[in-house]
Design an enzyme around this catalytic site. Structure first.
Site, short mmCIF file in Angstrom:
data_model
loop_
_atom_site.label_atom_id
_atom_site.label_comp_id
_atom_site.label_asym_id
_atom_site.label_seq_id
_atom_site.Cartn_x
_atom_site.Cartn_y
_atom_site.Cartn_z
N ASP A 510 -30.49 44.59 -8.13
CA ASP A 510 -30.01 43.88 -7.10
C ASP A 510 -28.97 44.46 -6.51
O ASP A 510 -28.15 45.87 -6.78
CB ASP A 510 -28.82 43.79 -8.52
CG ASP A 510 -29.12 42.02 -8.51
OD1 ASP A 510 -29.17 40.98 -6.95
OD2 ASP A 510 -28.68 40.67 -9.20
N ASP A 572 -32.22 33.00 -7.01
CA ASP A 572 -31.07 32.11 -8.39
C ASP A 572 -31.90 30.95 -8.91
O ASP A 572 -31.04 30.55 -9.79
CB ASP A 572 -30.27 32.72 -7.66
CG ASP A 572 -29.60 34.03 -7.89
OD1 ASP A 572 -30.40 35.45 -8.42
OD2 ASP A 572 -28.42 34.89 -7.65
#
Length: 751
Positions: A510, A572
């Protein structure tokens, strides 16, 4: 002024002397597969359905563009460009230039701008020579497409400025099967004085005078990849990223199309920068109506000094041509990337359905609750369990986003014996009723550090900072400066230790903030080069690990990441309705095989919307990596009963998603019934995803025409009837939907 006819004629004559009156007849120095034909005066690159031609003006050494489009043969019609000279535009600005330099009368945006030690930015790059290379050399330190001598041929054109001793090499690699031309450029200082490269494009092309439109992908966090189509107006228009990474805001992708071009008809030119850093895409329609398109470094974040003998290499830019509309352009990108960009062994391998702990538990877990989640995941048929954020940090435990980043050791309060006992227990679980062992994956964010971390206290100089200016926090974290070799080595060592400690078969990497307070304009590119070194080292060292990229969702969904990580978390935002738009937008350039997409709980964490589980599952399985993003214990019983069947369906369609062709039949921004068809690589199977978004009360449902089938073949449709490909494409099929958020998955088998 060019007011009088005599002066206009003289100006026209001088202009023709600079750029020539048209292409000369092509000599026959030809590569073995006819992909490159060159004689030092004219150059041709030939694909199955594309031709790219340019030439050298023998008087000045300038490169002049002639054609990029459908296949052409033989001599070119002798065009002209010097009639209308009654204006103030410099002579060089009136022609189609192959690699426009700066300061010699072309006032359009240049492909290269170099500041010399005396302060001026004039360059006079003239043709010197060329070379043809079977295959394709890799770019030093940068991701790049690859292929054998049978797949690709490379033309390198060498330019030189005799006044400043600056050399530029232009690289053109053609993949004939994909109608793709991959370009890059490098600048070398052959002189004795320092120079500074202030702008450098990987790709530049001047389109002839015609009405054109441009397509790009805009967005933000949780709403990435929204398609934007607009007219190319006179003047400069464009977009880019100055965030230090490719970003949610704009993607390094551009398409140029005619106003009449659709998904399935018309010409489309697609461009995609193989780069993860700040970038710039510029489109300029000049006063003569010629449209220039450039993709490359963002000049606002490039000030690259070259000493004597030093070279700066641009990222490469992939360009594809399609006469079959925007969809044909996308399929060329998809095929090329699956076969000649993604280096992972998992590029076209079946991806295990997974469950990620994030939306189910967030930071609130320990060893026992994580094991419970893994047990329930396995019972549903999941084959990969991923423990997300919250597992690390000793002195500064990661129990929120306020601490721990940078300290890649298990939290001793949550995992007193480290990760190994948990991993061993989880990987003994069986997926559903099968004998398949559950696999274990882990989330990391190695490019970051919290101020509340041992790493930051020991090495505060390792984060990006600009002198005494405050270090701006985002998500309570700072960015490590990967331009520093010691930072690169630290990350490589820490992740290596983690992967060597336990049987970890998947890593989600990430990146959750933009770059601020960089110490110099060149630091942005130095950072990206360091990041690529880290990616290359770790993915080479651990080839059996399935790596997934992420940057708060799709903030780094770009070809540069795809070389190393075969899949990327698309957004997301897991709301199924918004995901249709995001995933279809992303598919303009990127293969569905690379998209991570999960079925999440409702009400959705991002939108608050409640959508049936079947619809959510069908949207998610259009991505190459299907998964769950929830706690099974929180599911309603009827939902929980449906999930194993959805997982099994996702596994059934996955091979077609990974290797097949995608046809966007209807778009969600244009229809209440978006539809996508995937056709297997051999053409024998197809799967249709068909959705109804809103209610359809007391009104007919439209027929849906399929595409890409064999018109002469017969297809079984869900085993309930057989129909010719011609019937399915020209008449179509029709289904009834029961309500809003209804969906169908339909299988076709060629007979």
């Amino acid at each position: 002024m060019f007011g009088s006819p005599k002066r206009a004629a003289l100006a026209a004559a001088s202009l023709l002397a600079v750029f020539g009156n048209g292409p000369s007849v092509m000599a026959q120095e030809t590569s073995s597969n006819n992909a490159v034909v060159a004689d030092g005066k004219t150059f041709a690159l030939n694909g199955e359905n594309v031709s790219y031609r340019f030439r050298v003006n023998e008087t000045t050494g300038d490169l002049v563009s002639d054609h990029f489009g459908g296949s052409i043969t033989g001599n070119l019609f002798p065009g002209f460009g010097a009639e209308a000279l009654g204006g103030w535009v410099g002579l060089a600005g009136r022609f189609r230039r192959e690699f426009p330099d700066h300061g010699r009368g072309d006032f359009r945006i240049p492909a290269v701008r170099i500041r010399q030690e005396a302060g001026y930015t004039v360059t006079d790059l003239q043709y010197q020579s060329y070379s043809v290379i079977p295959g394709k050399p890799a770019l030093p330190g940068l991701p790049s497409t690859f292929g054998s001598e049978e797949d690709v041929t490379t033309l390198v054109v060498h330019l030189y400025d005799n006044y400043s001793s600056i050399a530029v090499d232009l690289s053109y690699s053609i993949f004939p099967k994909y109608d793709a031309i991959v370009r890059s450029a490098n600048v070398t200082n052959k002189g004795t004085q320092n120079i500074t490269v202030e702008a450098l494009s990987s790709f530049s092309f001047d389109f002839p005078y015609e009405d054109l439109e441009m397509i790009s992908l805009r967005g933000d966090w949780a709403r990435e990849a929204h398609r934007q189509r607009r007219k190319v107006e006179y003047g400069l228009q464009g977009f880019g990223s100055s965030t230090g990474f490719s970003s949610h805001l704009h993607n390094p992708f551009l398409a140029i199309v005619h106003p009449s071009t659709t998904e399935s008809q018309g010409e489309a030119w697609g461009f995609n920068l193989v780069y993860t850093g700040s970038f710039s895409v510029d489109v300029e329609k000049g006063s003569q109506g010629l449209t220039r398109a450039l993709l490359g470094f963002n000049p606002s974040q490039l000030s690259w000094q070259l000493g004597a003998g030093e070279t700066l290499t641009s990222p490469e830019c992939v360009s594809v041509y399609s006469s079959d509309g925007i969809g044909g352009m996308s399929r060329s990108f998809h095929r090329l990337y699956r076969n000649h960009l993604i280096k992972s062994k998992f590029a076209t391998s079946d991806r295990p359905p997974l469950l990620n702990s994030w939306e189910g538990l967030y930071f609130d877990y320990n060893e026992s609750t994580i094991y419970r989640l893994a047990e329930e995941s396995a019972a549903l048929g999941v084959k990969l369990f991923v423990m997300d954020d919250g597992w690390f940090g000793d002195k500064y435990p990661r129990v929120s986003d306020n601490a721990g980043l940078g300290d890649w050791v298990p939290n001793p309060d949550r995992f007193p014996d480290g990760l190994t006992p948990l991993v061993e227990d989880v990987t003994k679980l069986k997926a559903g009723n099968s004998s398949t062992d559950l696999r274990f994956g882990l989330w990391v964010e190695p490019e970051m550090a919290n101020p509340n971390s041992t790493l930051y206290h020991e090495h505060p100089d390792w984060v990006l900072h600009a002198g005494q200016y405050p270090r701006t926090l985002q998500r309570n974290q700072l960015v490590l400066n990967l331009a520093l070799p010691e930072v690169q080595d630290y990350i490589i060592d820490e992740i290596t230790n983690i992967l060597n400690s336990s049987a970890i078969s998947y890593v989600k990497w990430d990146f959750n903030r933009a770059m601020h307070e960089t110490p110099s304009p060149s630091n942005d590119h130095e950072y990206i080069l360091g990041m690529y070194r880290v990616f290359d080292t770790l993915t080479t060292r651990f080839p059996d690990v399935l790596w997934e990229g992420c940057a708060s969702g799709g903030g780094r969904f770009d070809p540069g990441v795809l070389e190393y990580f075969p899949q990327i978390w698309t957004s997301d935002n897991t709301d199924a309705l918004m995901r249709i738009t995001i995933q279809l937008g992303t598919s303009l350039a990127y293969p569905p095989s690379a998209m991570g997409a999960h079925l999440s709980a409702v009400p959705n964490a991002q939108t608050g919307r409640t959508i049936p589980v079947k619809f959510r599952g069908h949207v998610a399985m259009m991505g190459g990596s299907f998964g769950l993003e929830l706690d099974p214990a929180e599911l309603q019983e009827d939902e929980k009963a449906e999930v194993p069947g959805l997982i099994a369906l996702a596994e059934k369609v996955n091979p077609i998603i990974l290797t097949g062709d995608m046809w966007r039949l209807r778009l969600p921004e244009e229809s209440n019934w978006p539809a996508v068809l995937f056709i297997s690589e051999d053409g024998n199977q197809a799967v249709l995803f068909y959705f109804q978004l809103g209610p359809n009360v007391n009104h007919a449902t439209p027929w849906l025409r399929l595409q890409g089938l064999d018109p002469k073949a017969t297809y079984s449709v869900d085993g309930n009837g057989s129909y010719s490909g011609a019937t399915l494409m020209n008449m179509g099929l029709q289904y009834k939907f029961e309500s809003d958020y209804d969906s169908k998955v339909v299988f076709l088998q060629k007979q």
